[in-house]
Design an enzyme around this catalytic site. Structure first.
Site, PDB file in Angstrom:
ATOM      1  N   SER A 136      -8.212 -42.984 122.229  1.00 43.05           N
ATOM      2  CA  SER A 136      -9.222 -43.979 122.612  1.00 43.05           C
ATOM      3  C   SER A 136      -9.308 -44.126 124.127  1.00 43.05           C
ATOM      4  O   SER A 136      -8.321 -43.938 124.840  1.00 43.05           O
ATOM      5  CB  SER A 136      -8.867 -45.345 122.019  1.00 43.05           C
ATOM      6  OG  SER A 136      -8.715 -45.239 120.636  1.00 43.05           O
ATOM      7  N   GLU A 251      -2.227 -40.021 107.142  1.00 46.00           N
ATOM      8  CA  GLU A 251      -1.711 -41.374 106.932  1.00 46.00           C
ATOM      9  C   GLU A 251      -1.876 -41.828 105.487  1.00 46.00           C
ATOM     10  O   GLU A 251      -1.289 -42.799 105.063  1.00 46.00           O
ATOM     11  CB  GLU A 251      -2.470 -42.376 107.822  1.00 46.00           C
ATOM     12  CG  GLU A 251      -1.922 -42.488 109.215  1.00 46.00           C
ATOM     13  CD  GLU A 251      -2.685 -43.540 110.018  1.00 46.00           C
ATOM     14  OE1 GLU A 251      -2.263 -44.692 110.015  1.00 46.00           O
ATOM     15  OE2 GLU A 251      -3.695 -43.175 110.630  1.00 46.00           O
ATOM     16  N   GLU A 382     -16.245 -52.669 110.232  1.00 43.88           N
ATOM     17  CA  GLU A 382     -17.696 -52.438 110.234  1.00 43.88           C
ATOM     18  C   GLU A 382     -17.995 -50.951 110.030  1.00 43.88           C
ATOM     19  O   GLU A 382     -18.934 -50.578 109.323  1.00 43.88           O
ATOM     20  CB  GLU A 382     -18.323 -52.896 111.569  1.00 43.88           C
ATOM     21  CG  GLU A 382     -18.293 -54.396 111.802  1.00 43.88           C
ATOM     22  CD  GLU A 382     -16.929 -54.913 112.252  1.00 43.88           C
ATOM     23  OE1 GLU A 382     -16.015 -54.091 112.484  1.00 43.88           O
ATOM     24  OE2 GLU A 382     -16.773 -56.141 112.352  1.00 43.88           O
TER      25      GLU A 382
HETATM   26  C1  LIG Z   1      -3.110 -51.913 116.494  1.00 41.06           C
HETATM   27  C2  LIG Z   1      -3.893 -50.816 117.131  1.00 41.06           C
HETATM   28  C3  LIG Z   1      -3.270 -49.638 117.475  1.00 41.06           C
HETATM   29  C4  LIG Z   1      -4.001 -48.624 118.072  1.00 41.06           C
HETATM   30  N1  LIG Z   1      -3.327 -47.486 118.445  1.00 41.06           N
HETATM   31  C5  LIG Z   1      -4.017 -46.506 119.055  1.00 41.06           C
HETATM   32  C6  LIG Z   1      -3.324 -45.339 119.524  1.00 41.06           C
HETATM   33  O1  LIG Z   1      -2.111 -45.187 119.374  1.00 41.06           O
HETATM   34  N2  LIG Z   1      -4.033 -44.390 120.169  1.00 41.06           N
HETATM   35  C7  LIG Z   1      -5.386 -44.502 120.368  1.00 41.06           C
HETATM   36  O2  LIG Z   1      -5.965 -43.603 120.933  1.00 41.06           O
HETATM   37  N3  LIG Z   1      -6.064 -45.605 119.968  1.00 41.06           N
HETATM   38  C8  LIG Z   1      -5.413 -46.610 119.324  1.00 41.06           C
HETATM   39  N4  LIG Z   1      -6.072 -47.738 118.911  1.00 41.06           N
HETATM   40  C9  LIG Z   1      -7.487 -47.885 119.240  1.00 41.06           C
HETATM   41  C10 LIG Z   1      -8.396 -47.799 118.030  1.00 41.06           C
HETATM   42  O3  LIG Z   1      -8.505 -46.485 117.577  1.00 41.06           O
HETATM   43  C11 LIG Z   1      -9.745 -48.388 118.466  1.00 41.06           C
HETATM   44  O4  LIG Z   1      -9.549 -49.743 118.767  1.00 41.06           O
HETATM   45  C12 LIG Z   1     -10.785 -48.265 117.390  1.00 41.06           C
HETATM   46  O5  LIG Z   1     -11.156 -46.934 117.210  1.00 41.06           O
HETATM   47  C13 LIG Z   1     -12.036 -49.092 117.723  1.00 41.06           C
HETATM   48  O6  LIG Z   1     -12.512 -48.746 118.977  1.00 41.06           O
HETATM   49  P1  LIG Z   1     -12.805 -49.831 120.125  1.00 41.06           P
HETATM   50  O7  LIG Z   1     -11.620 -50.722 120.230  1.00 41.06           O
HETATM   51  O8  LIG Z   1     -13.262 -49.097 121.329  1.00 41.06           O
HETATM   52  O9  LIG Z   1     -13.987 -50.704 119.551  1.00 41.06           O
HETATM   53  P2  LIG Z   1     -15.524 -50.306 119.520  1.00 41.06           P
HETATM   54  O10 LIG Z   1     -15.689 -48.950 118.926  1.00 41.06           O
HETATM   55  O11 LIG Z   1     -16.101 -50.550 120.869  1.00 41.06           O
HETATM   56  O12 LIG Z   1     -16.046 -51.376 118.498  1.00 41.06           O
HETATM   57  C14 LIG Z   1     -16.221 -52.744 118.879  1.00 41.06           C
HETATM   58  C15 LIG Z   1     -16.829 -53.462 117.676  1.00 41.06           C
HETATM   59  O13 LIG Z   1     -18.121 -52.899 117.393  1.00 41.06           O
HETATM   60  C16 LIG Z   1     -18.171 -52.420 116.063  1.00 41.06           C
HETATM   61  N5  LIG Z   1     -18.923 -51.159 115.998  1.00 41.06           N
HETATM   62  C17 LIG Z   1     -18.765 -50.076 116.807  1.00 41.06           C
HETATM   63  N6  LIG Z   1     -19.616 -49.109 116.423  1.00 41.06           N
HETATM   64  C18 LIG Z   1     -20.314 -49.599 115.364  1.00 41.06           C
HETATM   65  C19 LIG Z   1     -21.324 -49.055 114.501  1.00 41.06           C
HETATM   66  N7  LIG Z   1     -21.763 -47.807 114.671  1.00 41.06           N
HETATM   67  N8  LIG Z   1     -21.770 -49.830 113.476  1.00 41.06           N
HETATM   68  C20 LIG Z   1     -21.308 -51.097 113.303  1.00 41.06           C
HETATM   69  N9  LIG Z   1     -20.353 -51.661 114.076  1.00 41.06           N
HETATM   70  C21 LIG Z   1     -19.865 -50.919 115.090  1.00 41.06           C
HETATM   71  C22 LIG Z   1     -16.721 -52.169 115.668  1.00 41.06           C
HETATM   72  O14 LIG Z   1     -16.544 -52.247 114.276  1.00 41.06           O
HETATM   73  C23 LIG Z   1     -16.006 -53.297 116.393  1.00 41.06           C
HETATM   74  O15 LIG Z   1     -16.084 -54.486 115.647  1.00 41.06           O
HETATM   75  C24 LIG Z   1      -5.380 -48.780 118.320  1.00 41.06           C
HETATM   76  C25 LIG Z   1      -6.020 -49.974 117.971  1.00 41.06           C
HETATM   77  C26 LIG Z   1      -5.289 -50.989 117.392  1.00 41.06           C
HETATM   78  C27 LIG Z   1      -6.006 -52.274 117.033  1.00 41.06           C
END
Ligand SMILES: Cc1cc2nc3c(=O)[nH]c(=O)nc-3n(C[C@H](O)[C@H](O)[C@H](O)COP(=O)(O)OP(=O)(O)OC[C@H]3O[C@@H](n4cnc5c(N)ncnc54)[C@H](O)[C@@H]3O)c2cc1C
Length: 398
Positions: A136, A251, A382
């Site tokens: 990410s 997983e 979502e």
């Molecule tokens: C506990 C935890 C551990 C993690 N560990 C890792 C790790 O080890 N390595 C790593 O690389 N990442 C890690 N992550 C990151 C994780 O993969 C991302 O948080 C996740 O993919 C969501 O991306 P974002 O946070 O950028 O949110 P965004 O993608 O920006 O989303 C923000 C909001 O918008 C909504 N949204 C986005 N796109 C859409 C769509 N097309 N339609 C409807 N709704 C939408 C989402 O559902 C969310 O509610 C971790 C996250 C958590 C919470």
């Protein structure tokens, strides 16, 4: 496996004996960092204990048993053994190795060169290498294919510049599995390559992020002209997307352990209701509305346990439906949030808490703060609803 094998055959075949072995091992060995919610070591001593714990699980053949024999797998391993292990670790409140290291080992086995496997897999087995996942980015989460970290060709290797975020365990990881854009000129997926990256390379800076639980489990990772050579490429140049998607699928074997987690949570909810004293001195559980809420929670827990069990049954006979993972993940993580909210209502309504359930009340408060994270990691709710709606039910895009 014979074609007519049923989940019941698999569940009944010698599983009790295996479960007893696992329980005996955990009881004899003792667990480091016991306690729900303790997912990351807080100091060097805990870190050493976790590494020794992981080593002992590999040495005893409970972890890594499903790997190919040449890398230490056991011929008598069956997928249900992994489920039993996870269930018993939950029951023992033990540190659970459902982590980036496990995902990395699957990726190495599937995509790594022999040299990478020879060098890296024994170090995972020995507890010497903890891994993190560098996927990410600040502007790239759900839509991972839009990632911007660049890996520019440089001699026989690449120079990597960019920023990663939410990298679980990066602050103590020895190795990272990185995805970066090696070719910006072609389609988003095909231009991505995966790399194995020693976290102590020059140009890597790791900054832990403290979350609202008070723990710092994940980090920002800055990459400033980090030089990688050909030996760091995992799989094919341009093949990073396959590495990403296969890791997430691995997983799935552990989804079933969530049923045990839910049983535990329900027992904790009942205990909390019994030990939460209202201003008049009665226990919350004596009141009809609380009893009705507990009954409702039990029904939802049983529903989700059935969904999870169904999924596991199909995994066990290698007959998963495409909807299994998304439905089970959504059902479990959303119910987890709902149970945490119910527990917080009970705590909020109480004038005092019996001493005997102080630990349980603490655990609920921690879990409440953590519960939303599970609805985001591994696919936000979502996104999962979108997958279920469009890809699985064939509904039109709104
Ligand atoms: C506990 C935890 C551990 C993690 N560990 C890792 C790790 O080890 N390595 C790593 O690389 N990442 C890690 N992550 C990151 C994780 O993969 C991302 O948080 C996740 O993919 C969501 O991306 P974002 O946070 O950028 O949110 P965004 O993608 O920006 O989303 C923000 C909001 O918008 C909504 N949204 C986005 N796109 C859409 C769509 N097309 N339609 C409807 N709704 C939408 C989402 O559902 C969310 O509610 C971790 C996250 C958590 C919470």
């Amino acid at each position: 496996m014979p074609a007519d094998t049923t989940p019941a055959d698999i569940r009944s075949a010698d599983i009790d004996g295996y479960r007893d072995q696992v329980r005996g091992f955990i009881a004899d060995r003792g667990v480091p960092m016991p306690g729900e919610g303790v997912r990351v070591p807080r100091d060097a001593e805990q870190e050493r204990a976790v590494r020794a714990w992981l080593r002992s699980l590999y040495e005893a053949g409970y972890l890594g048993a499903g790997w190919p024999a040449q890398w230490g797998g056991r011929p008598d391993h069956r997928p249900i053994h992994d489920l039993v292990l996870m269930e018993e670790l939950i029951r023992a409140d033990a540190y659970r190795p459902l982590d980036q290291t496990m995902l990395a080992s699957h990726a190495l086995i599937e995509f790594g060169s022999d040299a990478q496997r020879r060098e890296l897999l024994p170090r995972i087995r020995g507890g010497e290498h903890i891994w993190c996942q560098l996927f990410s980015e600040p502007e790239t989460g759900s839509d991972l294919a839009s990632l911007r970290t660049r890996a520019e060709p440089d001699g026989d290797g690449f120079v990597v510049t960019g920023q990663k975020i939410w990298s679980t365990d990066a602050q103590w990881a020895d190795m990272g599995m990185l995805v970066a854009r090696t070719d910006p000129s072609i389609n988003r997926h095909a231009g991505i390559t995966a790399f194995v990256v020693p976290m102590n390379l020059p140009g890597i800076e790791v900054r832990p992020i403290r979350e609202m639980t008070g723990l710092a489990e994940f980090c920002e990772v800055f990459l400033d002209r980090v030089r990688l050579d050909a030996s760091h490429i995992l799989g094919e140049v341009g093949g990073g997307w396959q590495v990403v998607t296969s890791g997430l699928a691995s997983e799935r074997a552990f989804v079933g352990a969530n049923a045990v987690q839910l049983e535990r949570m329900f027992a904790d909810l009942v205990a909390l209701a019994a030990g939460a004293r209202l201003p008049d001195g009665t226990a919350a559980i004596e009141h009809e509305d609380v009893q009705a809420q507990l009954a409702d929670a039990l029904v939802r827990v049983e529903e989700v346990k059935l969904i999870v069990r169904d999924t596991v049954d199909r995994i066990l006979i290698d007959n998963e439906h495409p909807s299994d993972g998304p439905v089970a993940k959504l059902a479990y993580t959303e119910l987890n949030v709902a149970l945490c909210e119910r527990a917080m209502d009970l705590i909020a309504s109480a004038a005092s808490i019996d001493d005997s359930i102080a630990d349980i009340a603490d655990r609920w408060q921690h879990n409440f703060l953590w519960s939303r994270a599970l609805t985001i990691s591994g696919g936000a709710s979502e996104i999962i609803r979108g997958i279920i709606g469009r890809q699985l039910l064939g509904l039109p895009r709104a």
